[in-house]
Design a protein around this motif. Structure first.
Motif, mmCIF file in Angstrom:
data_model
loop_
_atom_site.group_PDB
_atom_site.id
_atom_site.type_symbol
_atom_site.label_atom_id
_atom_site.label_comp_id
_atom_site.label_asym_id
_atom_site.label_seq_id
_atom_site.Cartn_x
_atom_site.Cartn_y
_atom_site.Cartn_z
ATOM 1 N N THR A 201 0.830 -1.219 0.289
ATOM 2 C CA THR A 201 -0.051 -0.014 -0.033
ATOM 3 C C THR A 201 0.701 1.226 -0.245
ATOM 4 O OG1 THR A 201 -0.255 0.363 2.398
ATOM 5 C CG2 THR A 201 -1.865 -1.152 1.515
ATOM 6 N N GLU A 202 0.373 2.544 -0.577
ATOM 7 C CA GLU A 202 1.167 3.184 -0.510
ATOM 8 C C GLU A 202 1.267 4.083 0.758
ATOM 9 O OE1 GLU A 202 1.618 4.684 -3.543
ATOM 10 O OE2 GLU A 202 1.008 6.934 -2.915
ATOM 11 N N MET A 203 0.587 3.343 1.960
ATOM 12 C CA MET A 203 0.986 3.758 3.202
ATOM 13 C C MET A 203 1.861 3.288 4.054
ATOM 14 S SD MET A 203 -2.280 4.002 2.631
ATOM 15 C CE MET A 203 -3.430 1.780 3.709
ATOM 16 N N GLN A 204 1.976 1.738 3.513
ATOM 17 C CA GLN A 204 3.754 0.833 3.498
ATOM 18 C C GLN A 204 4.926 1.407 2.728
ATOM 19 O OE1 GLN A 204 1.516 -2.354 2.599
ATOM 20 N NE2 GLN A 204 2.752 -3.579 4.527
ATOM 21 N N ALA A 205 4.468 1.960 1.964
ATOM 22 C CA ALA A 205 5.502 2.610 0.969
ATOM 23 C C ALA A 205 5.750 4.620 1.505
ATOM 24 C CB ALA A 205 4.966 2.534 -0.314
ATOM 25 N N ALA A 206 4.723 4.857 2.242
ATOM 26 C CA ALA A 206 5.361 6.159 2.813
ATOM 27 C C ALA A 206 6.000 5.801 4.160
ATOM 28 C CB ALA A 206 4.190 7.052 2.722
ATOM 29 N N LEU A 207 5.806 5.179 4.626
ATOM 30 C CA LEU A 207 6.693 4.224 5.851
ATOM 31 C C LEU A 207 8.285 4.330 5.633
ATOM 32 C CD1 LEU A 207 7.259 4.121 8.955
ATOM 33 C CD2 LEU A 207 5.727 2.161 8.384
ATOM 34 N N GLY A 208 8.182 3.083 4.668
ATOM 35 C CA GLY A 208 9.180 3.078 4.395
ATOM 36 C C GLY A 208 10.213 4.009 3.411
ATOM 37 N N LEU A 209 9.480 5.020 2.962
ATOM 38 C CA LEU A 209 10.637 6.118 2.658
ATOM 39 C C LEU A 209 11.402 6.975 3.602
ATOM 40 C CD1 LEU A 209 8.693 7.907 0.172
ATOM 41 C CD2 LEU A 209 11.285 7.262 -0.524
ATOM 42 N N SER A 210 10.195 7.220 4.602
ATOM 43 C CA SER A 210 10.378 7.562 5.849
ATOM 44 C C SER A 210 11.323 7.015 6.460
ATOM 45 C CB SER A 210 9.140 8.430 6.949
ATOM 46 O OG SER A 210 9.560 8.640 7.616
ATOM 47 N N GLN A 211 11.424 6.016 6.771
ATOM 48 C CA GLN A 211 12.438 5.061 7.071
ATOM 49 C C GLN A 211 13.822 5.486 7.135
ATOM 50 O OE1 GLN A 211 11.340 1.762 10.043
ATOM 51 N NE2 GLN A 211 11.020 4.038 10.088
ATOM 52 N N MET A 212 13.320 5.102 5.541
ATOM 53 C CA MET A 212 15.452 5.295 5.063
ATOM 54 C C MET A 212 15.964 6.571 5.167
ATOM 55 S SD MET A 212 15.973 2.285 2.653
ATOM 56 C CE MET A 212 16.978 2.891 2.133
ATOM 57 N N LYS A 213 15.520 7.764 5.566
ATOM 58 C CA LYS A 213 15.896 8.585 5.465
ATOM 59 C C LYS A 213 16.686 8.372 7.180
ATOM 60 C CE LYS A 213 13.147 12.125 3.934
ATOM 61 N NZ LYS A 213 11.461 12.387 4.362
ATOM 62 N N LYS A 214 15.865 7.422 7.955
ATOM 63 C CA LYS A 214 16.910 6.725 9.099
ATOM 64 C C LYS A 214 18.004 5.785 9.010
ATOM 65 C CE LYS A 214 12.808 6.891 11.179
ATOM 66 N NZ LYS A 214 12.418 7.770 10.343
ATOM 67 N N LEU A 215 17.948 4.944 7.996
ATOM 68 C CA LEU A 215 18.592 4.154 7.799
ATOM 69 C C LEU A 215 20.475 3.869 8.037
ATOM 70 C CD1 LEU A 215 18.980 0.586 7.076
ATOM 71 C CD2 LEU A 215 19.831 1.977 4.510
ATOM 72 N N ASP A 216 20.633 4.596 7.286
ATOM 73 C CA ASP A 216 22.369 5.378 7.876
ATOM 74 C C ASP A 216 22.568 5.513 9.922
ATOM 75 O OD1 ASP A 216 22.975 4.598 5.499
ATOM 76 O OD2 ASP A 216 23.259 6.898 5.213
ATOM 77 N N MET A 217 21.336 5.837 10.004
ATOM 78 C CA MET A 217 21.731 5.947 11.753
ATOM 79 C C MET A 217 21.090 4.674 12.045
ATOM 80 S SD MET A 217 19.566 6.007 14.303
ATOM 81 C CE MET A 217 17.980 7.186 14.203
ATOM 82 N N PHE A 218 20.289 4.253 11.585
ATOM 83 C CA PHE A 218 20.213 2.272 11.904
ATOM 84 C C PHE A 218 21.006 2.011 12.260
ATOM 85 C CE2 PHE A 218 15.337 3.133 10.516
ATOM 86 C CZ PHE A 218 14.779 3.594 11.770
ATOM 87 N N VAL A 219 21.768 1.960 11.052
ATOM 88 C CA VAL A 219 23.469 0.840 10.715
ATOM 89 C C VAL A 219 24.609 1.617 12.157
ATOM 90 C CG1 VAL A 219 24.588 -0.074 9.403
ATOM 91 C CG2 VAL A 219 22.824 0.031 8.714
ATOM 92 N N SER A 220 24.424 2.530 11.894
ATOM 93 C CA SER A 220 25.999 3.080 12.695
ATOM 94 C C SER A 220 24.922 3.050 14.217
ATOM 95 C CB SER A 220 26.306 4.734 12.424
ATOM 96 O OG SER A 220 25.383 5.378 12.933
ATOM 97 N N LYS A 221 24.182 3.016 14.813
ATOM 98 C CA LYS A 221 23.789 2.647 16.539
ATOM 99 C C LYS A 221 24.084 1.550 16.233
ATOM 100 C CE LYS A 221 21.146 3.695 19.085
ATOM 101 N NZ LYS A 221 21.794 4.378 20.296
ATOM 102 N N ARG A 222 23.761 0.280 15.676
ATOM 103 C CA ARG A 222 23.223 -1.166 15.648
ATOM 104 C C ARG A 222 25.091 -1.310 15.763
ATOM 105 N NH1 ARG A 222 18.505 -4.851 15.059
ATOM 106 N NH2 ARG A 222 17.570 -3.857 14.106
ATOM 107 N N ARG A 223 25.768 -1.148 15.368
ATOM 108 C CA ARG A 223 27.201 -0.875 14.920
ATOM 109 C C ARG A 223 27.872 -1.034 16.075
ATOM 110 N NH1 ARG A 223 29.757 -3.333 10.791
ATOM 111 N NH2 ARG A 223 31.981 -2.199 11.729
ATOM 112 N N GLN A 224 27.344 0.799 16.966
ATOM 113 C CA GLN A 224 28.078 1.069 17.915
ATOM 114 C C GLN A 224 27.725 -0.094 18.884
ATOM 115 O OE1 GLN A 224 26.185 5.102 18.467
ATOM 116 N NE2 GLN A 224 27.267 5.487 16.542
#
Ligand SMILES: *Cc1c(COP(=O)(O)O)cnc(C)c1O
Length: 379
Positions: free
Chosen positions: A240-263
């Motif tokens: 759905t569009e709602m899922q894709a909208a959430l995914g797009l918004s989450q992508m803005k944080k992906l690099d932060m997610f990865v660096s947090k997990r790596r820390q």
């Protein structure tokens, strides 16, 4: 309860979903296209197709590669059942290649031995599905070489691995595979509630993905301007569009997610230094996404008491999990004839392994509590 992994949702995510709800389209609209374009940009794969979950993505990938009743598909026993169920959906025969005890991924030496043997028996696989456990890339260069020699196709199950890197490139680039699959289940690297993505550099595969995810029906220009045609038997595996909208918004944080997990993984190195466990470490030329942080008990007494350790930690509010029981230990697979002992490393790993919490919301204090509780549990 501290979970081994969980989603990270902020106000921007909430706003993005609400906005999509009041837009013109709720499905098959512009957010999905933007989400796909963003995923292609990030991974450097040429094409991206969003689907309702990674399992659907794996199924479509198998269909697009022509997997059928006559096909043989090999995967890793150390994975979620979906990695091999996808081949069974197509009526194929499934088999497993044992893992190595360094990355917990498919062992390429074992793979080569099995290929040599299979060639003699005229039972070579048509498709191989390597799984990047915890977001650590498999040895894709070697797997790719073997695929040329033994003529099989490759679907990467990269459900854990969005944001991970291999030889400096993002996992999902499909540099060494035909297709890669991502999952957006809440415990994975980003979430859309349920969701998945098919990645490829091959336009003919991309066209098949588009058809298979939507009933096998495509728009055609003749005989009428309104004409649609079903050309293959597909499914409704759309998002759905709602899922894709959430995914797009989450992508803005992906690099932060990865660096947090790596820390967090880096801190575990120090915090677990005096505990007799194998740490979960990057292999050479690999940068894990750290979807999972797996410790492996070195001492027999801990291995034997693993259920007790799991329960003790759970009672103290620390959730752990085991990724994974070998797929062929599931009763359904046992009925297919797989015997215990089939993949010795995967079985040893299953006895020793425990995934401890690692996700972007885990605080320093929570991580200290995880380690303190683990130490108590081991006494
Ligand atoms: C989560 C997962 C899947 C399935 O993902 P869904 O999006 O839940 O369908 C497949 N393979 C692996 C390795 C996974 O971890």
């Amino acid at each position: 309860m501290i979970k081994y992994s969980t989603q990270f949702i902020d106000d921007d995510d909430v706003k993005a979903v609400v906005q999509s709800l009041t837009s013109e389209y709720l499905t098959q609209g512009p957010c999905i296209e933007k989400f796909e374009a963003e995923m292609a940009r990030y991974t450097e794969a040429k094409f991206a197709s969003a689907v309702c979950n990674a399992t659907a993505g794996l199924h479509i990938a198998c269909m697009a590669l022509g997997v059928n009743e006559k096909s043989i598909v090999w995967t890793s026993p150390n994975s979620f059942a979906a990695s091999s169920n996808c081949a069974l959906y197509c009526g194929a025969t499934v088999d497993f290649v044992d893992i190595n005890l360094t990355t917990y991924n498919m062992c390429t030496t074992k793979l080569e031995e099995k290929l040599i043997h299979a060639k003699k028996q005229n039972r070579l696989p048509h498709v191989l599905i390597p799984v990047h456990l915890g977001g650590q890339s498999c040895d894709m260069k070697r797997i790719h070489e073997l695929s040329k020699e033994y003529e099989f196709k490759i679907i990467e199950d990269a459900s854990h691995a969005l944001g991970g890197e291999y030889f400096g490139r993002k996992i999902g680039s499909c540099q060494y595979s035909d297709i890669a699959i991502l999952s957006f289940h809440p415990v994975k690297m980003i979430t859309t509630g349920e969701g998945g993505m098919l990645l490829t550099n091959d336009e003919s595969l991309q066209n098949k993905f588009q058809a298979y995810r939507s009933h096998g029906i495509v728009k055609v220009s003749t005989p009428y301007p309104w004409s649609y045609e079903q050309q293959v038997l597909g499914y409704n595996y759309r998002v759905t569009e709602m899922q894709a909208a959430l995914g797009l918004s989450q992508m803005k944080k992906l690099d932060m997610f990865v660096s947090k997990r790596r820390q967090i993984a880096e801190k575990y190195k120090t915090l677990l230094a005096d505990i007799p466990v194998h740490l979960h470490l990057d292999a050479a030329n690999s940068k894990m996404s750290y979807h999972l942080y797996v410790i492996r008990f070195k001492e027999k007494k801990h291995v034997e008491r693993k259920a007790g350790i799991f329960n003790f930690m759970k009672d103290k509010g620390v959730g752990t999990q085991v990724h994974y029981m070998p797929i062929y230990h599931h009763p359904y697979y046992q009925k297919l004839g797989f015997k215990n002992g089939y993949c010795a490393n995967a079985e040893q790993y299953y006895l020793e392994a425990l995934s401890i919490p690692n996700h972007p919301k885990l605080t320093d204090d929570e991580q200290l509590l995880v380690v303190k509780t683990l130490k108590e549990a081991l006494q």
